[in-house]
Write a protein that holds these residues in place. Structure first.
Motif, short mmCIF file in Angstrom:
data_model
loop_
_atom_site.label_atom_id
_atom_site.label_comp_id
_atom_site.label_asym_id
_atom_site.label_seq_id
_atom_site.Cartn_x
_atom_site.Cartn_y
_atom_site.Cartn_z
N THR A 5 0.76 -1.07 0.00
CA THR A 5 0.03 -0.04 -0.06
C THR A 5 0.70 1.41 -0.11
O THR A 5 2.32 1.11 0.16
CB THR A 5 -0.94 0.08 1.10
N CYS A 50 -3.93 -2.44 -4.11
CA CYS A 50 -4.17 -1.24 -3.15
C CYS A 50 -3.30 -0.31 -2.85
O CYS A 50 -3.34 0.54 -2.19
CB CYS A 50 -4.60 -1.86 -1.68
N HIS A 83 -2.05 3.29 -3.75
CA HIS A 83 -2.56 4.62 -3.82
C HIS A 83 -2.35 5.28 -5.19
O HIS A 83 -2.91 5.79 -5.87
CB HIS A 83 -2.66 5.37 -2.52
N GLU A 84 -0.75 5.48 -4.99
CA GLU A 84 -0.32 5.98 -6.20
C GLU A 84 0.57 5.08 -6.84
O GLU A 84 1.58 4.63 -6.44
CB GLU A 84 0.73 7.40 -5.71
N ASP A 109 -11.29 3.22 -3.19
CA ASP A 109 -10.64 3.81 -2.30
C ASP A 109 -11.27 3.73 -0.80
O ASP A 109 -10.34 3.51 -0.04
CB ASP A 109 -11.05 5.48 -2.65
N ARG A 137 -9.53 0.61 0.27
CA ARG A 137 -8.22 0.79 0.45
C ARG A 137 -7.92 1.45 1.75
O ARG A 137 -7.07 1.15 2.56
CB ARG A 137 -7.46 1.84 -0.54
N ARG A 138 -8.78 2.33 2.22
CA ARG A 138 -8.54 3.03 3.44
C ARG A 138 -8.93 2.07 4.45
O ARG A 138 -8.31 1.94 5.59
CB ARG A 138 -9.53 4.12 3.45
#
Length: 130
Positions: free
Chosen positions: A23, A56, A58-59, A100, A103-104
């Motif tokens: 992540t 997962c 984010h970037e 999202d 992922r959080r």
């Protein structure tokens, strides 16, 4: 600001499968930190199949995935035994919101596991204070 990754290594109870969940922000620079993790998984459990889960992140820099795959192919101990799971493409707007949220939630669970805190059963929402 330095963009970082977080890595969780999960081993199957029978030792045949190792999952490396990533992540954070995977860049062409910090993807190199995964190489020793993958080598350690292979030397610890030589018969295990190792999968690197980037779904997962984010970037995600596309060049980072290419460099990671290239490193796996050029390393004799990793070739043919490590699978890189990257997202196919950026999802549509409603799917992106759901992703999202997932992922959080996953990041909170990983944070709690790393801190040694109990993880609540699925369906219970984690609050910022927990």
């Amino acid at each position: 600001m330095q963009r970082k990754i977080s890595v969780l290594v999960e081993v199957d109870p029978d030792g045949r499968c190792v999952r490396v969940s990533v992540t954070g922000a995977l860049t062409r620079t910090n993807q190199q930190a995964l190489h020793p993790v993958l080598r350690r998984a292979r030397t610890t459990l030589p018969a295990a199949r190792v999968s690197v889960d980037l779904t997962c992140v984010h970037e995600l820099e596309p060049t980072a995935v290419d460099l990671l795959r290239r490193a796996v192919e050029h390393d004799g101990t990793l070739r043919g035994t490590v699978e890189v799971l990257a997202p196919e493409a950026e999802p549509a707007e409603p799917a992106a919101a759901a992703l999202d949220a997932r992922r959080r939630m996953r990041a909170k669970i990983l944070h709690r596991r790393c801190a040694g805190l109990p993880v609540p059963p699925p369906g219970l929402e984690l609050h910022a204070a927990s």
